[in-house]
Design an enzyme around this catalytic site. Sequence first.
Site, PDB file in Angstrom:
ATOM      1  CB  CYS A 135      -0.912  -0.012   1.226  1.00 41.71           C
ATOM      2  SG  CYS A 135      -2.068   1.365   1.263  1.00 41.71           S
ATOM      3  CB  CYS A 184      -1.652   3.647   8.179  1.00 45.95           C
ATOM      4  SG  CYS A 184      -2.698   4.367   6.883  1.00 45.95           S
ATOM      5  CB  CYS A 218      -0.931  -0.443   8.243  1.00 47.47           C
ATOM      6  SG  CYS A 218      -1.759  -1.621   7.150  1.00 47.47           S
ATOM      7  CB  CYS A 262     -15.608  -7.565   6.026  1.00 44.92           C
ATOM      8  SG  CYS A 262     -14.818  -5.963   5.905  1.00 44.92           S
ATOM      9  CB  CYS A 314     -18.560  -5.287   4.931  1.00 44.55           C
ATOM     10  SG  CYS A 314     -17.491  -3.996   5.552  1.00 44.55           S
ATOM     11  CB  CYS A 323     -18.397  -0.405   8.965  1.00 46.93           C
ATOM     12  SG  CYS A 323     -17.287  -1.238  10.111  1.00 46.93           S
ATOM     13  NE  ARG A 327     -18.062  -6.160  12.972  1.00 49.57           N
ATOM     14  CZ  ARG A 327     -18.563  -5.208  12.172  1.00 49.57           C
ATOM     15  NH1 ARG A 327     -17.774  -4.306  11.654  1.00 49.57           N
ATOM     16  NH2 ARG A 327     -19.842  -5.194  11.874  1.00 49.57           N
TER      17      ARG A 327
END
Length: 331
Positions: free
Chosen positions: A47, A51, A54, A91, A124, A184, A256
């Site tokens: 990616c 972040c 991550c 998801c 999702c 979400c 969740r």
Amino acid sequence: MQFAELKELHSLPFFDLLKKARSVHEANWPENEVQLCTLLSIKTGGCSEDCSYCAQSARYTTGVDAERLMEKCDIMKRAEAARENGSTRFCMGAAWKGVRDGTKRFDEVLDIVRSVSELGMEVCTTLGELGEVEAKKLKEAGVTAYNHNIDTSPEHYENIVSTHTFQDRLNTVRHVQNAGMSVCCGGILGLGENVDDRLKMLEVISEFNPQPESVPINSLVPIPGTPMAESGGVDNFEVVRTIALARIAVPKAKVRLSAGRTRMGDEMQALCFFAGANSIFYGDKLLTTSNPQSEADLALMEKLGLRPQKPNPAQAAPKVDAERPLEPSYQ
Ligand code: SAM
Ligand code: DTB
Ligand code: SF4
């Protein structure tokens, strides 16, 4: 719910806060049910974003290699297995900055969503940033909910990520709402934030109009090689308090209990369910890290008298409250 009110609730003795959260929970979710969601990383690693927690950012050496988008037939097999296993929500996550209409990969994702949505589970996706058009197309293809977390407070966000802004996250949330998908949206605990940051995060989330349909509360899974590898983590009681506050501030949301469960004992998870958590990721893998075995989750639910929630793929997204303003912006 405003920061001041959240702060007051947070300062209550632990059991008083739990009592309040429990009564909100019982009024809105009387069934003793837990939603079981299966997560699949359909495009792992590589990616462009930074972040700092991550495993999938290309900036850090984490041992997670960049892979291509999974083949539709393989995704379908995993989705069918998830349904067999009792999951009611599937998801699909992708390690992308976002998706753009007219690209081959977005067309591929739309095709995958169309097929998965025929299986009768809630669908999702979490693919990064979306514009208006992309959101509308995902909705038309059959996505029920879109996961896009704000992760922490507006103030702390720039300490965590530099390649996009907090406002970018809010813009995507707005596009998802406008397209009529459920939102979400939650965050991560243990990113070096303080209590006020957690409360501000909950303020922003609970002030969304409409409020999100689900609020994932992740506890940081420290990933070697990332800037957050040595982050101190967060006290278990603070996790429970945050769940209780999420339950009170967003009464109708599924709260969740997300990443971090492998480090929690059964008693800790039971406290989280008591405080208002009513959804988990189910199956032994999250995106790149592990999750408890399904058998262990079912055994715990059995001990606690909790049942799996039934699927509701036709659910409508929450409606805008015309009496309230849309959420503020953070430039
Ligand atoms: N790229 C998309 C995005 O950023 O929205 C989707 C995937 S991203 C991995 C989804 C969410 O997973 C993040 O917003 C974060 O809340 C959570 N997450 C990622 N890594 C984590 C970690 N190491 N510990 C806990 N939660 C994590
Ligand atoms: C969310 O809030 N948590 C999930 C899901 N949404 C996409 C992801 C958790 C990821 C944990 C770290 C990993 O497995 O890489
Ligand atoms: Fe990329 Fe999402 Fe990971 Fe950020 S959280 S690096 S956007 S996959």
